[in-house]
Design a protein around this motif. Structure first.
Motif, PDB file in Angstrom:
ATOM      1  N   SER A 174       0.810  -1.226   0.000  1.00  0.00           N
ATOM      2  CA  SER A 174       0.000   0.000   0.000  1.00  0.00           C
ATOM      3  C   SER A 174       0.838   1.269   0.000  1.00  0.00           C
ATOM      4  N   GLN A 175       2.118   1.151  -0.293  1.00  0.00           N
ATOM      5  CA  GLN A 175       2.969   2.344  -0.333  1.00  0.00           C
ATOM      6  C   GLN A 175       2.626   3.212  -1.549  1.00  0.00           C
ATOM      7  N   LEU A 176       2.877   4.524  -1.427  1.00  0.00           N
ATOM      8  CA  LEU A 176       2.585   5.467  -2.498  1.00  0.00           C
ATOM      9  C   LEU A 176       3.866   6.186  -2.927  1.00  0.00           C
ATOM     10  N   ALA A 177       3.928   6.508  -4.199  1.00  0.00           N
ATOM     11  CA  ALA A 177       5.024   7.325  -4.726  1.00  0.00           C
ATOM     12  C   ALA A 177       4.437   8.345  -5.699  1.00  0.00           C
ATOM     13  N   ILE A 178       4.824   9.608  -5.531  1.00  0.00           N
ATOM     14  CA  ILE A 178       4.391  10.684  -6.426  1.00  0.00           C
ATOM     15  C   ILE A 178       5.618  11.105  -7.228  1.00  0.00           C
ATOM     16  N   THR A 179       5.571  10.848  -8.517  1.00  0.00           N
ATOM     17  CA  THR A 179       6.692  11.201  -9.399  1.00  0.00           C
ATOM     18  C   THR A 179       6.200  12.144 -10.486  1.00  0.00           C
ATOM     19  N   GLY A 180       7.124  12.788 -11.169  1.00  0.00           N
ATOM     20  CA  GLY A 180       6.712  13.640 -12.272  1.00  0.00           C
ATOM     21  C   GLY A 180       7.604  14.844 -12.455  1.00  0.00           C
ATOM     22  N   LEU A 181       7.008  15.927 -12.916  1.00  0.00           N
ATOM     23  CA  LEU A 181       7.718  17.153 -13.248  1.00  0.00           C
ATOM     24  C   LEU A 181       7.186  18.311 -12.419  1.00  0.00           C
ATOM     25  N   LEU A 182       8.105  19.097 -11.884  1.00  0.00           N
ATOM     26  CA  LEU A 182       7.764  20.301 -11.141  1.00  0.00           C
ATOM     27  C   LEU A 182       8.199  21.516 -11.949  1.00  0.00           C
ATOM     28  N   ALA A 183       7.278  22.444 -12.166  1.00  0.00           N
ATOM     29  CA  ALA A 183       7.573  23.685 -12.888  1.00  0.00           C
ATOM     30  C   ALA A 183       7.436  24.854 -11.914  1.00  0.00           C
ATOM     31  N   PRO A 184       8.517  25.586 -11.620  1.00  0.00           N
ATOM     32  CA  PRO A 184       8.419  26.735 -10.702  1.00  0.00           C
ATOM     33  C   PRO A 184       7.452  27.807 -11.216  1.00  0.00           C
ATOM     34  N   THR A 185       7.499  28.075 -12.506  1.00  0.00           N
ATOM     35  CA  THR A 185       6.545  28.991 -13.146  1.00  0.00           C
ATOM     36  C   THR A 185       5.889  28.220 -14.286  1.00  0.00           C
ATOM     37  N   ALA A 186       4.650  27.811 -14.064  1.00  0.00           N
ATOM     38  CA  ALA A 186       3.988  26.896 -14.987  1.00  0.00           C
ATOM     39  C   ALA A 186       3.727  27.537 -16.341  1.00  0.00           C
ATOM     40  N   ALA A 187       3.924  26.747 -17.394  1.00  0.00           N
ATOM     41  CA  ALA A 187       3.588  27.139 -18.762  1.00  0.00           C
ATOM     42  C   ALA A 187       3.005  25.898 -19.437  1.00  0.00           C
ATOM     43  N   PHE A 188       1.711  25.904 -19.651  1.00  0.00           N
ATOM     44  CA  PHE A 188       1.022  24.736 -20.216  1.00  0.00           C
ATOM     45  C   PHE A 188       0.943  24.851 -21.734  1.00  0.00           C
ATOM     46  N   ARG A 189       1.195  23.748 -22.395  1.00  0.00           N
ATOM     47  CA  ARG A 189       0.975  23.599 -23.824  1.00  0.00           C
ATOM     48  C   ARG A 189      -0.060  22.493 -23.990  1.00  0.00           C
ATOM     49  N   GLY A 190      -1.288  22.896 -23.914  1.00  0.00           N
ATOM     50  CA  GLY A 190      -2.354  21.899 -23.825  1.00  0.00           C
ATOM     51  C   GLY A 190      -2.298  21.247 -22.463  1.00  0.00           C
ATOM     52  N   GLU A 191      -2.092  19.923 -22.450  1.00  0.00           N
ATOM     53  CA  GLU A 191      -1.960  19.198 -21.187  1.00  0.00           C
ATOM     54  C   GLU A 191      -0.505  19.040 -20.771  1.00  0.00           C
ATOM     55  N   LEU A 192       0.419  19.461 -21.614  1.00  0.00           N
ATOM     56  CA  LEU A 192       1.843  19.309 -21.314  1.00  0.00           C
ATOM     57  C   LEU A 192       2.312  20.483 -20.461  1.00  0.00           C
ATOM     58  N   LEU A 193       3.019  20.146 -19.378  1.00  0.00           N
ATOM     59  CA  LEU A 193       3.516  21.163 -18.450  1.00  0.00           C
ATOM     60  C   LEU A 193       4.983  21.442 -18.722  1.00  0.00           C
ATOM     61  N   ASP A 194       5.320  22.701 -18.734  1.00  0.00           N
ATOM     62  CA  ASP A 194       6.710  23.124 -18.865  1.00  0.00           C
ATOM     63  C   ASP A 194       6.927  24.300 -17.922  1.00  0.00           C
ATOM     64  N   SER A 195       8.188  24.668 -17.726  1.00  0.00           N
ATOM     65  CA  SER A 195       8.519  25.790 -16.851  1.00  0.00           C
ATOM     66  C   SER A 195       8.999  26.956 -17.699  1.00  0.00           C
ATOM     67  N   ALA A 196       8.461  28.145 -17.429  1.00  0.00           N
ATOM     68  CA  ALA A 196       8.803  29.335 -18.209  1.00  0.00           C
ATOM     69  C   ALA A 196       9.842  30.206 -17.525  1.00  0.00           C
ATOM     70  N   PHE A 197      10.073  30.013 -16.217  1.00  0.00           N
ATOM     71  CA  PHE A 197      10.969  30.894 -15.476  1.00  0.00           C
ATOM     72  C   PHE A 197      11.450  30.153 -14.226  1.00  0.00           C
ATOM     73  N   PRO A 198      12.682  30.394 -13.798  1.00  0.00           N
ATOM     74  CA  PRO A 198      13.220  29.630 -12.661  1.00  0.00           C
ATOM     75  C   PRO A 198      12.668  30.030 -11.294  1.00  0.00           C
ATOM     76  N   ALA A 199      12.105  31.228 -11.158  1.00  0.00           N
ATOM     77  CA  ALA A 199      11.547  31.640  -9.871  1.00  0.00           C
ATOM     78  C   ALA A 199      10.197  30.958  -9.646  1.00  0.00           C
ATOM     79  N   ALA A 200       9.866  30.733  -8.386  1.00  0.00           N
ATOM     80  CA  ALA A 200       8.608  30.052  -8.047  1.00  0.00           C
ATOM     81  C   ALA A 200       7.451  31.049  -8.056  1.00  0.00           C
ATOM     82  N   ASN A 201       7.114  31.543  -9.253  1.00  0.00           N
ATOM     83  CA  ASN A 201       6.025  32.519  -9.382  1.00  0.00           C
ATOM     84  C   ASN A 201       4.654  31.858  -9.446  1.00  0.00           C
ATOM     85  N   ASP A 202       4.590  30.716 -10.106  1.00  0.00           N
ATOM     86  CA  ASP A 202       3.308  30.018 -10.263  1.00  0.00           C
ATOM     87  C   ASP A 202       3.592  28.515 -10.359  1.00  0.00           C
ATOM     88  N   PRO A 203       3.947  27.872  -9.234  1.00  0.00           N
ATOM     89  CA  PRO A 203       4.368  26.472  -9.286  1.00  0.00           C
ATOM     90  C   PRO A 203       3.223  25.531  -9.641  1.00  0.00           C
TER      91      PRO A 203
END
Length: 497
Positions: free
Chosen positions: A323-352
Motif C-alpha cells: 500500500s505504499q505510495l510514490a508521487i513522481t513527475g515534473l515540477l515547474a516553478p513557473t507553470a507554462a502549459f501547452r495543452g496538457e503538457l507542463l513546462d517551466s517558463a521561469f526559474p523563480a517560483a512565481n506560479d508552481p
C-alpha cells in the motif's frame, strides 16, 4: 632537470584517464556501469587501475620519481650556488678586446684614480680590485646572482607545491549535501550526513571537523531572461565552543563567498525546489511529504523527483508494503502549459505546478538495497509490484482523489540549497608556494647574470690606457645598452679629468 621534465610530462599524461574515465572515488555506480557496458575492455582497464588513477600504483610511482628527480637536481645546484656566492668574481682576462663588449680610451688620470672611480660607479656590484705586475690596476665586477636565487626558489616552491597537493589529497575531504531552507540543519559529524562524500586517502570519516549549519532562509534573484543574478542563503553555524553553549552565529552565505569555520570551507553551490504534498488516507490520517526534486533544466529549474509515503496504521508488514505510495513527475516553478503538457517558463517560483504520476504498491524500500530518492525502482514496476494509479496536473492548492479515496494535495514548493564542504589542511601552504613559484619565476626571468672588467694600464708617456670589457652570462636583450652607458661614463670621466 631533463628527467624531471619528462616525469612531469608523464604525470600530466597519466592524469588524462582520470579526467576522461569515471573514477570510483567519485561515482562507483557509474564505474560499474562503464565496465559492464564494455566487457573485457572495461575489466582490463580496471585491472590497470584506470578507474582509480590518483590512487594507482603507477601514478604514485611517477609522482614519487618526480620528487626524487627534483630533489636530485636541486641539491647539487644549491651546493654549487652556495660555493658561487662565497667565491670572488673572476679576475680580469688578459685580452679584453676579445670580450663581446669592449671599449677603450686614453686619459691623463692615473690608474689608481681610474679604479677608484670605477668602484664608485659600480657600487652594488660584487667587486674585486687587483694590481698586475706591469703596474696596471683592474676591477672585476659581477651582478645578477639573484637570477639563480629566483631559479632555486621557483623549483623548491614547485617541489613544495607538489608535496602540499599530495598531503591535501591524503588528509583532505570534500562532500556535498542538500539542506532544506526552512531551518534544515547539517552537522559535519560523519560521512553518512552527506549525499556524496570524497575522502582523502587517509580519511576514514571518524575525525571530521566539528561544526553545524542551519539554513534559515534562501533568496534567489533572476534577470528577465531567467539567468541567475544572485543567490543568498541566510544561515547560522556552530563550531568550537558554540557546540557546547548552543550559540548560533549568523552568516550570509553567497556563491564564491564561503563560510570558513573549524578549518573547513562551506560553499553555496546552487539551489532547487522541494514540492510539498499532503496525502489524506482513507482512514482520515494525513502525511506531508517534502522531498527535494532535482533540476533537469538549469535555466528554468524544471525538476523531477519522487516523493514516497508509507500508509499509516497498517500493522501487517506485507499489507503495508503493498500500500505504499510514490508521487513522481515534473515540477515547474513557473507553470507554462501547452495543452496538457507542463513546462517551466521561469526559474523563480512565481506560479508552481506539477505534472504527477501516482504509483501504489511495493516501492522496494524495505528490500535492503539502496535506492535513489529522486526516482522509483523501475524493476518493481516491471515485475507488477508497483502500478500507476493516477496521472494529473496540479497547481498550488489543487488536489486529486485516488480510486480508494486517498486525496493528494499539492501545497506549493520550498527552496533547498546545495552545500559543499571542503577540507584541505594544506591550502595555506599551497597559496604560499604558489606565490613563491610566481615570484621565483619572475626573478629568474627578469634578472640576468653579467660581468664587467676595467683595466687601467700606465704608459711611458704618463698617460693611462683604460679598457672596459663586458660579458652577459645569459642571453639578455639590452645588455649592450647597459654596457655602453657604463663604459661611456667610465671613459668620459677619465677624459674630462
Amino acid at each position: 632537470m631533463r628527467t624531471a621534465l619528462t616525469l612531469l610530462f608523464l604525470l600530466a599524461l597519466g592524469a588524462m584517464p582520470g579526467a576522461l574515465l569515471p573514477q570510483r572515488s567519485l561515482n562507483a555506480q557509474k564505474v560499474d556501469e562503464y565496465i559492464a557496458e564494455r566487457g573485457w575492455w572495461g575489466r582490463f582497464l580496471d585491472d590497470l587501475q584506470f578507474f582509480d588513477v590518483y590512487a594507482s600504483a603507477w601514478f604514485s610511482a611517477v609522482y614519487v620519481l618526480l620528487f626524487v628527480s627534483l630533489v636530485g637536481c636541486l641539491l647539487p645546484r644549491t651546493w654549487e650556488y652556495f660555493k658561487q656566492m662565497r667565491a670572488k668574481p673572476v679576475l680580469t682576462p688578459r685580452n679584453l678586446a676579445r670580450m663581446p663588449h669592449h671599449a677603450a680610451a686614453d686619459t691623463d688620470v692615473g690608474p689608481q684614480a681610474v679604479v677608484a672611480h670605477a668602484e664608485r660607479r659600480l657600487k652594488g656590484w660584487r667587486l674585486v680590485a687587483a694590481e698586475e705586475p706591469d703596474g696596471a690596476r683592474t676591477v672585476s665586477a659581477e651582478r645578477g646572482y639573484l637570477r639563480e636565487t629566483g631559479n632555486l626558489v621557483f623549483h623548491f616552491s614547485l617541489l613544495g607545491l607538489l608535496v602540499a597537493f599530495a598531503l591535501g589529497k591524503m588528509f583532505g575531504y570534500e562532500g556535498q549535501v542538500i539542506v532544506q531552507s526552512n531551518g534544515g540543519q547539517f552537522c559535519n559529524s560523519g560521512v553518512y550526513n552527506y549525499d556524496s562524500f570524497r575522502p582523502g586517502l587517509r580519511v576514514d570519516g571518524t575525525e571530521l571537523s566539528q561544526f553545524c549549519v542551519r539554513v534559515d532562509d534562501f533568496d534567489a534573484t533572476f534577470l528577465h531572461n531567467g539567468q541567475a543574478e544572485d543567490f543568498l542563503a541566510d544561515i547560522r553555524y556552530q563550531s568550537g565552543a558554540d557546540l557546547e553553549t548552543g550559540t548560533w552565529r549568523p552568516y550570509p552565505l553567497k556563491v564564491n563567498s564561503p563560510l570558513r569555520t573549524a578549518g573547513d570551507r562551506v560553499y553555496l553551490l546552487g539551489h532547487g525546489y522541494t514540492p510539498l504534498f499532503t496525502v489524506t488516507f482513507p482512514n482520515g490520517q494525513t502525511r506531508t511529504g517534502a522531498t527535494q526534486w532535482r533540476p533537469v533544466n538549469q535555466v528554468t529549474l524544471a525538476s523531477e523527483g519522487a516523493t514516497k509515503f508509507d500508509p499509516p496504521d497498517v500493522p501487517d508488514a506485507e499489507q503495508r508494503r503493498k500500500s505504499q505510495l510514490a508521487i513522481t513527475g515534473l515540477l515547474a516553478p513557473t507553470a507554462a502549459f501547452r495543452g496538457e503538457l507542463l513546462d517551466s517558463a521561469f526559474p523563480a517560483a512565481n506560479d508552481p505546478a506539477v505534472a504527477i504520476d501516482v504509483y501504489r504498491g511495493d516501492l522496494g524500500t524495505d528490500s535492503g538495497r539502496g535506492q535513489s530518492i529522486f526516482s522509483i525502482d523501475r524493476k518493481m514496476v516491471e515485475d507488477g509490484k508497483l502500478a500507476k494509479v493516477a496521472r494529473q496536473n496540479l497547481k498550488q492548492g489543487e488536489q486529486l482523489t485516488l480510486d480508494d479515496g486517498t486525496v493528494i494535495r499539492f501545497d506549493g514548493v520550498r527552496d533547498w540549497v546545495s552545500l559543499q564542504v571542503s577540507h584541505d589542511p594544506t591550502q595555506v601552504w599551497v597559496l604560499v608556494f604558489s606565490v613563491l613559484v610566481i615570484l621565483g619565476l619572475a626573478v629568474s626571468l627578469s634578472v640576468k647574470r653579467r660581468r664587467i672588467w676595467v683595466r687601467a694600464t700606465p704608459r711611458e708617456d704618463g698617460r693611462t690606457v683604460v679598457e672596459v670589457g663586458g660579458l652577459a652570462r645569459t642571453d639578455q636583450a639590452g645588455y649592450g645598452e647597459e654596457f655602453t652607458s657604463l663604459s661611456r661614463d667610465l671613459l668620459a670621466y677619465k677624459e674630462e679629468s
